[in-house]
Structure formats: structure tokens, C-alpha cells
Motif scaffolding. Structure first.
Motif, PDB file in Angstrom:
ATOM      1  N   GLY A  49       0.762  -1.241   0.000  1.00 33.35           N
ATOM      2  CA  GLY A  49       0.000   0.000   0.000  1.00 33.35           C
ATOM      3  C   GLY A  49       0.790   1.286   0.000  1.00 33.35           C
ATOM      4  N   TRP A  50       2.110   1.219  -0.232  1.00 33.90           N
ATOM      5  CA  TRP A  50       2.926   2.412  -0.079  1.00 33.90           C
ATOM      6  C   TRP A  50       2.938   3.315  -1.312  1.00 33.90           C
ATOM      7  CZ3 TRP A  50       3.364   3.385   4.654  1.00 33.90           C
ATOM      8  CH2 TRP A  50       3.593   2.374   5.597  1.00 33.90           C
ATOM      9  N   LEU A  51       2.574   2.807  -2.473  1.00 31.10           N
ATOM     10  CA  LEU A  51       2.640   3.633  -3.680  1.00 31.10           C
ATOM     11  C   LEU A  51       1.570   4.717  -3.694  1.00 31.10           C
ATOM     12  CD1 LEU A  51       3.519   1.134  -6.552  1.00 31.10           C
ATOM     13  CD2 LEU A  51       5.010   2.346  -4.962  1.00 31.10           C
ATOM     14  N   GLY A  52       0.565   4.589  -2.866  1.00 28.44           N
ATOM     15  CA  GLY A  52      -0.505   5.582  -2.836  1.00 28.44           C
ATOM     16  C   GLY A  52      -0.509   6.443  -1.594  1.00 28.44           C
ATOM     17  N   ILE A  53       0.631   6.599  -0.963  1.00 30.85           N
ATOM     18  CA  ILE A  53       0.660   7.264   0.340  1.00 30.85           C
ATOM     19  C   ILE A  53       0.104   8.684   0.283  1.00 30.85           C
ATOM     20  CG2 ILE A  53       3.060   8.062   0.124  1.00 30.85           C
ATOM     21  CD1 ILE A  53       3.337   7.475   3.166  1.00 30.85           C
ATOM     22  N   THR A  54       0.316   9.400  -0.831  1.00 32.86           N
ATOM     23  CA  THR A  54      -0.182  10.770  -0.930  1.00 32.86           C
ATOM     24  C   THR A  54      -1.447  10.881  -1.769  1.00 32.86           C
ATOM     25  OG1 THR A  54       1.222  11.177  -2.866  1.00 32.86           O
ATOM     26  CG2 THR A  54       2.133  11.752  -0.705  1.00 32.86           C
ATOM     27  N   MET A  55      -1.975   9.759  -2.240  1.00 28.23           N
ATOM     28  CA  MET A  55      -3.108   9.775  -3.167  1.00 28.23           C
ATOM     29  C   MET A  55      -4.447   9.739  -2.417  1.00 28.23           C
ATOM     30  SD  MET A  55      -1.779   9.940  -6.119  1.00 28.23           S
ATOM     31  CE  MET A  55      -0.237   9.636  -6.971  1.00 28.23           C
ATOM     32  N   PRO A  56      -5.527  10.216  -3.077  1.00 32.12           N
ATOM     33  CA  PRO A  56      -6.842  10.211  -2.430  1.00 32.12           C
ATOM     34  C   PRO A  56      -7.300   8.806  -2.062  1.00 32.12           C
ATOM     35  CG  PRO A  56      -6.853  11.635  -4.372  1.00 32.12           C
ATOM     36  CD  PRO A  56      -5.558  10.882  -4.397  1.00 32.12           C
ATOM     37  N   GLU A  57      -7.984   8.705  -0.935  1.00 34.49           N
ATOM     38  CA  GLU A  57      -8.436   7.405  -0.439  1.00 34.49           C
ATOM     39  C   GLU A  57      -9.419   6.726  -1.391  1.00 34.49           C
ATOM     40  OE1 GLU A  57      -9.080   6.854   3.952  1.00 34.49           O
ATOM     41  OE2 GLU A  57      -9.071   9.048   3.885  1.00 34.49           O
ATOM     42  N   GLU A  58     -10.246   7.514  -2.086  1.00 33.69           N
ATOM     43  CA  GLU A  58     -11.262   6.912  -2.942  1.00 33.69           C
ATOM     44  C   GLU A  58     -10.681   6.152  -4.121  1.00 33.69           C
ATOM     45  OE1 GLU A  58     -11.635  11.449  -3.772  1.00 33.69           O
ATOM     46  OE2 GLU A  58     -10.930  10.141  -2.164  1.00 33.69           O
ATOM     47  N   TYR A  59      -9.382   6.357  -4.397  1.00 38.02           N
ATOM     48  CA  TYR A  59      -8.733   5.623  -5.489  1.00 38.02           C
ATOM     49  C   TYR A  59      -7.741   4.580  -4.968  1.00 38.02           C
ATOM     50  CZ  TYR A  59     -10.754   9.672  -7.724  1.00 38.02           C
ATOM     51  OH  TYR A  59     -11.638  10.640  -8.125  1.00 38.02           O
ATOM     52  N   GLY A  60      -7.795   4.349  -3.656  1.00 38.68           N
ATOM     53  CA  GLY A  60      -6.943   3.338  -3.057  1.00 38.68           C
ATOM     54  C   GLY A  60      -5.737   3.877  -2.323  1.00 38.68           C
ATOM     55  N   ALA A  62      -3.710   6.590   0.581  1.00 38.22           N
ATOM     56  CA  ALA A  62      -3.793   6.828   2.028  1.00 38.22           C
ATOM     57  C   ALA A  62      -4.104   8.275   2.363  1.00 38.22           C
ATOM     58  CB  ALA A  62      -2.478   6.425   2.701  1.00 38.22           C
ATOM     59  N   ASN A  63      -4.021   9.176   1.354  1.00 37.06           N
ATOM     60  CA  ASN A  63      -4.362  10.591   1.529  1.00 37.06           C
ATOM     61  C   ASN A  63      -3.543  11.247   2.642  1.00 37.06           C
ATOM     62  OD1 ASN A  63      -5.861  12.790   0.547  1.00 37.06           O
ATOM     63  ND2 ASN A  63      -7.271  12.674   2.288  1.00 37.06           N
ATOM     64  N   LEU A  64      -2.281  10.855   2.761  1.00 39.56           N
ATOM     65  CA  LEU A  64      -1.384  11.465   3.742  1.00 39.56           C
ATOM     66  C   LEU A  64      -0.584  12.582   3.092  1.00 39.56           C
ATOM     67  CD1 LEU A  64      -0.201   8.230   5.591  1.00 39.56           C
ATOM     68  CD2 LEU A  64      -1.952   9.871   6.330  1.00 39.56           C
ATOM     69  N   GLY A  65       0.196  13.284   3.894  1.00 38.04           N
ATOM     70  CA  GLY A  65       0.884  14.468   3.418  1.00 38.04           C
ATOM     71  C   GLY A  65       2.281  14.181   2.894  1.00 38.04           C
ATOM     72  N   VAL A  66       2.915  15.260   2.447  1.00 37.20           N
ATOM     73  CA  VAL A  66       4.290  15.169   1.982  1.00 37.20           C
ATOM     74  C   VAL A  66       5.220  14.811   3.149  1.00 37.20           C
ATOM     75  CG1 VAL A  66       6.204  16.518   1.017  1.00 37.20           C
ATOM     76  CG2 VAL A  66       3.929  16.684   0.003  1.00 37.20           C
ATOM     77  N   THR A  67       4.864  15.212   4.352  1.00 37.27           N
ATOM     78  CA  THR A  67       5.668  14.836   5.526  1.00 37.27           C
ATOM     79  C   THR A  67       5.767  13.323   5.643  1.00 37.27           C
ATOM     80  OG1 THR A  67       5.033  16.855   6.706  1.00 37.27           O
ATOM     81  CG2 THR A  67       5.868  15.011   8.028  1.00 37.27           C
ATOM     82  N   GLU A  68       4.640  12.643   5.538  1.00 36.95           N
ATOM     83  CA  GLU A  68       4.633  11.179   5.640  1.00 36.95           C
ATOM     84  C   GLU A  68       5.343  10.553   4.435  1.00 36.95           C
ATOM     85  OE1 GLU A  68       2.073  12.765   8.504  1.00 36.95           O
ATOM     86  OE2 GLU A  68       1.914  13.100   6.331  1.00 36.95           O
ATOM     87  N   ALA A  69       5.171  11.155   3.256  1.00 38.22           N
ATOM     88  CA  ALA A  69       5.884  10.655   2.071  1.00 38.22           C
ATOM     89  C   ALA A  69       7.391  10.799   2.250  1.00 38.22           C
ATOM     90  CB  ALA A  69       5.422  11.409   0.827  1.00 38.22           C
ATOM     91  N   ALA A  70       7.813  11.908   2.874  1.00 41.56           N
ATOM     92  CA  ALA A  70       9.243  12.120   3.111  1.00 41.56           C
ATOM     93  C   ALA A  70       9.793  11.084   4.092  1.00 41.56           C
ATOM     94  CB  ALA A  70       9.484  13.531   3.646  1.00 41.56           C
ATOM     95  N   ILE A  71       9.034  10.784   5.130  1.00 45.53           N
ATOM     96  CA  ILE A  71       9.456   9.747   6.079  1.00 45.53           C
ATOM     97  C   ILE A  71       9.615   8.416   5.353  1.00 45.53           C
ATOM     98  CG2 ILE A  71       8.708   8.391   8.092  1.00 45.53           C
ATOM     99  CD1 ILE A  71       7.324  11.025   9.067  1.00 45.53           C
ATOM    100  N   MET A  72       8.650   8.093   4.509  1.00 50.85           N
ATOM    101  CA  MET A  72       8.702   6.853   3.732  1.00 50.85           C
ATOM    102  C   MET A  72       9.935   6.811   2.836  1.00 50.85           C
ATOM    103  SD  MET A  72       6.019   5.786   0.731  1.00 50.85           S
ATOM    104  CE  MET A  72       6.608   4.943  -0.744  1.00 50.85           C
ATOM    105  N   MET A  73      10.164   7.888   2.072  1.00 49.56           N
ATOM    106  CA  MET A  73      11.247   7.859   1.086  1.00 49.56           C
ATOM    107  C   MET A  73      12.623   7.940   1.740  1.00 49.56           C
ATOM    108  SD  MET A  73       9.620   7.172  -1.532  1.00 49.56           S
ATOM    109  CE  MET A  73      10.979   7.203  -2.683  1.00 49.56           C
ATOM    110  N   HIS A  74      12.712   8.556   2.916  1.00 51.63           N
ATOM    111  CA  HIS A  74      13.976   8.523   3.658  1.00 51.63           C
ATOM    112  C   HIS A  74      14.316   7.094   4.049  1.00 51.63           C
ATOM    113  CE1 HIS A  74      16.323   8.507   7.422  1.00 51.63           C
ATOM    114  NE2 HIS A  74      17.011   9.457   6.827  1.00 51.63           N
ATOM    115  N   GLU A  75      13.303   6.355   4.481  1.00 53.86           N
ATOM    116  CA  GLU A  75      13.543   4.972   4.887  1.00 53.86           C
ATOM    117  C   GLU A  75      13.936   4.124   3.684  1.00 53.86           C
ATOM    118  OE1 GLU A  75      14.263   2.798   8.068  1.00 53.86           O
ATOM    119  OE2 GLU A  75      13.368   4.799   8.134  1.00 53.86           O
TER     120      GLU A  75
END
Length: 388
Positions: A49-60, A62-75
Motif C-alpha cells: 500500500g505504499w505507492l498511494g501514500i499521498t493519493m486520495p483514499e477513494e482511489y486506493g 492513504a491521503n497522507l501528506g508530503v511529511t509522511e511521504a518524506a518519512i517513507m522515502m527517507h527509509e
């Protein structure tokens, strides 16, 4: 001011790390040597489920922010995969942002859902050989015809074009000299990358070989009206919405790459004995590594500040650009020091740091040069006259 991660953000970090830990040095060395896209890694990130971290929930998503995307991509980039791992994913996070903001409901459903599921892979067709970072000078032209457009032109440094089936394509629909402003007259498309009609020629390069870069040749290629994003002539303004997130994500990926290299160097220094003592006891080894840590840490928090500003709808251009500048420099210095700490073995492929070093120079060049970042900050922050 509380600058600690929340429990939810820590859970993101741990979840991403768990997936990344399934792909070791041997896997990434093979991808680099064989110049092979990390399909298995991409699939695993999609399945979790990580490819949709910043994408709208209605399309699958997580609708999270760039902050959460940055945490993901740093890891991701601090794992064994380095910047190759990050490059296999990050277009999903900022590239389709114009579709999210300006696409129709039908386009969002059709375009975003397969990206989130990992069944589509997209590349970014903006940069051109004779335009470079001067995007207003692109010459790829889309001529209006019944039902769509006929496009002819050339793009360069099209990442993942060999494996992508979709392309985010910026074209001119009005010649630059006929526009009131240079930024007018450009139109954005998200469309099929049909390699039976578009030539995608791989560019041999120094590093990040698991993710291809290409010269792309387009000759009278038909794109339907349904694949145009937003209004004709507004494409440049649409891609601006993704530039600050791009700076933030590339900057944090650089920090992750540098931290991964630094961890390898410190481990080697704790284990390697020369003249009867661990080399990590020597201040000549300790101090440069400690200095690398300080620069990586400062870059990281500048980037996280930029991400927080963006997610709160506040201006973040200076911080995003500064974070990318600092992250790129800190990563390059840390990767260089990691090779030097390993001595002769740093030049071998065994300890991986030469692979990370080869990737690190890219982060000082792309997607924007250090010189343009400094010009931006001089003009926008220091109120100095425009220099170019």
C-alpha cells in the motif's frame, strides 16, 4: 515546538523498513550490474500500500501528506537500495499531483488507481536537450486535430522509460514567441507510452543503473483529448504544484542515501584493524564521520520543516530548495567519506559504498542544479536582482 514524529509516523517508518529489509545488498547489486529495474521491490511496495501514500483514499491511496511521504522515502533510500530504490518509486508521489488537483473524476479513477496498485508505471517527459532547466523553452509541440492532438518532439533524461507504460508529457500548444508570457502556451498530458510509436533510447550513465534514463523521440504521436490534464495552455502552472514536493522528496532521499553510506562506514571503522588497533579509534577517521552526521542531520530537519510548511498550505519554496541543496551536498560528502573510510576496499563492489557513491553525485545535479537553487534563494529570500 514539538519536532518528534507521531506514533503514526513511526509506524510508517517501521512498515516501510520492514519491506525494504526484504531486499539485500545482493539483490541491489544485481539490479545495478544487470541494469535491471527492481520489479520485485516495486511490487512489494505496491502490495503493502505504499505507492498511494499521498493519493486520495477513494482511489486506493492513504491521503497522507508530503511529511509522511518524506518519512517513507527517507527509509527507502537509507536501505540497501539507496537512490535506485527511491527512484523506482518517487514519481508516484509527486508526478501525478497535477492529475490529483486538476484532473476530472474520470481521469483520476482511470489514471491514479493503476498507479497506486502498481499495475501502471509512469515516467516524466518534461526536460529537453536544448532547454534543460529552462522549461519555458521546450519545443515539443502538440497540434490540435479532431479528437485530440498530434505531438512531435524530443525529451531527455526520461527516468524509467524502458519499463513505463504511461508518460506525463509537457508540450507547447502555442509557440513561445506568440505567448504573452513565456510560461503560457504549454499543455500537460498523461497518456500511453506506446513504444511501437515512440522511441525510448536508454542513456548509458555512471550510476543508479537499476532505474533507466532515456532520450525519448516522439514523431506525430496522437494523444486523445481525454488524456489532456486541465486547460490547454496552462500546463506549466500545473507542474509548478509538484515542484516543491519534488524538491522535498529528492532532498530527503539524498539524506537517506548519505545516512546509509555513513552507517556502513561506521560499521567498517568499528571492525577494521590496522597496526593493531581499530581504525575507528583514530580521530582522523572519527571526526570526518561525525561531521557528516551533523550535516545530514541539519539537512534532514530543514527538509522536514519544508514538508510541514507544505502540508499546512504555507509558502515553502525557500525551505524546499534549501533542503534539496543541503541534502545533496551532505549525501555526496558522506558517500565520498564512506569510500575513503573503507580505503582500497571502498573501491571494490563488495562493501557497496562505491555504488552509493556513484549515485550520490546525481543528487547534486538533478532535478535542479545547486546554482539555480542559490539564484532562487538570492532573489526570493535576500531580495537581490534576478541574475539570469
Amino acid at each position: 515546538m514539538d519536532i518528534r514524529f507521531t506514533k503514526e509516523q513511526e509506524a510508517i517508518r517501521e512498515g516501510v523498513k520492514q519491506v525494504c529489509d526484504g531486499f539485500d545488498d545482493k539483490y541491489w547489486s544485481a539490479c545495478d550490474t544487470e541494469k535491471r529495474f527492481p520489479f520485485e521491490f516495486h511490487r512489494a511496495m505496491a502490495d503493502n500500500g505504499w505507492l498511494g501514500i499521498t493519493m486520495p483514499e477513494e482511489y486506493g491511496g492513504a491521503n497522507l501528506g508530503v511529511t509522511e511521504a518524506a518519512i517513507m522515502m527517507h527509509e527507502v533510500s537509507s536501505s540497501a537500495g539507496g537512490y535506485s530504490a527511491a527512484s523506482a518509486l518517487h514519481l508516484n508521489l509527486f508526478g501525478p499531483h497535477a492529475v490529483v488537483v486538476f484532473g476530472t473524476p474520470e481521469q483520476k479513477e482511470r489514471m491514479l488507481t493503476p498507479l497506486i496498485q502498481g499495475t501502471d508505471r509512469a515516467c516524466f517527459g518534461v526536460t529537453e536537450p536544448d532547454a534543460g532547466l529552462d522549461t519555458t523553452s521546450i519545443k515539443t509541440f502538440a497540434t490540435k486535430v479532431p479528437g485530440g492532438y498530434r505531438v512531435t518532439g524530443r525529451k531527455i533524461w526520461t527516468s524509467s522509460g524502458q519499463v513505463a507504460n504511461k508518460i506525463i508529457l509537457l508540450t507547447r500548444t502555442t509557440l513561445k514567441e506568440d505567448c504573452r508570457k513565456p510560461t503560457d502556451g504549454m499543455t500537460l498530458f498523461y497518456t500511453d507510452l506506446d513504444k511501437s510509436k515512440i522511441e525510448v533510447r536508454r542513456i548509458p550513465k555512471m550510476g543508479r543503473n537499476a532505474v533507466d534514463s532515456n532520450a525519448t523521440f516522439i514523431d506525430d504521436y496522437f494523444i486523445p483529448d481525454s488524456d489532456r490534464i486541465g486547460e490547454e495552455g496552462k500546463g506549466f502552472h500545473y507542474i509548478l504544484h509538484s515542484l516543491n514536493p519534488e524538491r522535498i522528496l529528492v532532498g530527503v532521499e539524498a539524506v537517506g542515501l548519505g545516512r546509509g553510506a555513513l552507517a556502513r562506514a561506521a560499521q567498517y571503522a568499528r571492525e577494521r584493524k590496522v597496526f593493531g588497533r581499530l581504525i575507528g579509534q583514530n580521530q582522523g577517521i572519527q571526526h570526518p564521520l561525525a561531521e557528516n552526521w551533523t550535516y545530514l542531520e541539519s539537512a534532514f530537519w530543514m527538509i522536514m520543516r519544508a514538508a510541514n510548511l507544505y502540508d499546512n498550505n504555507m509558502p515553502c519554496g525557500a525551505e524546499a530548495n534549501a533542503g534539496k541543496f543541503l541534502g545533496g551536498r551532505a549525501a555526496f560528502d558522506a558517500c565520498t567519506r564512506a569510500v575513503m573510510t573503507h580505503g582500497g576496499m571502498g573501491y571494490s563492489t563488495e562493501y557497496q559504498v562505491e555504488r552509493l557513491f556513484r549515485e550520490s553525485i546525481l543528487l547534486r545535479i538533478a532535478p535542479i542544479t545547486e546554482q539555480l537553487i542559490l539564484s532562487f534563494i538570492a532573489e526570493k529570500v535576500l531580495d537581490l536582482p534576478k541574475s539570469y
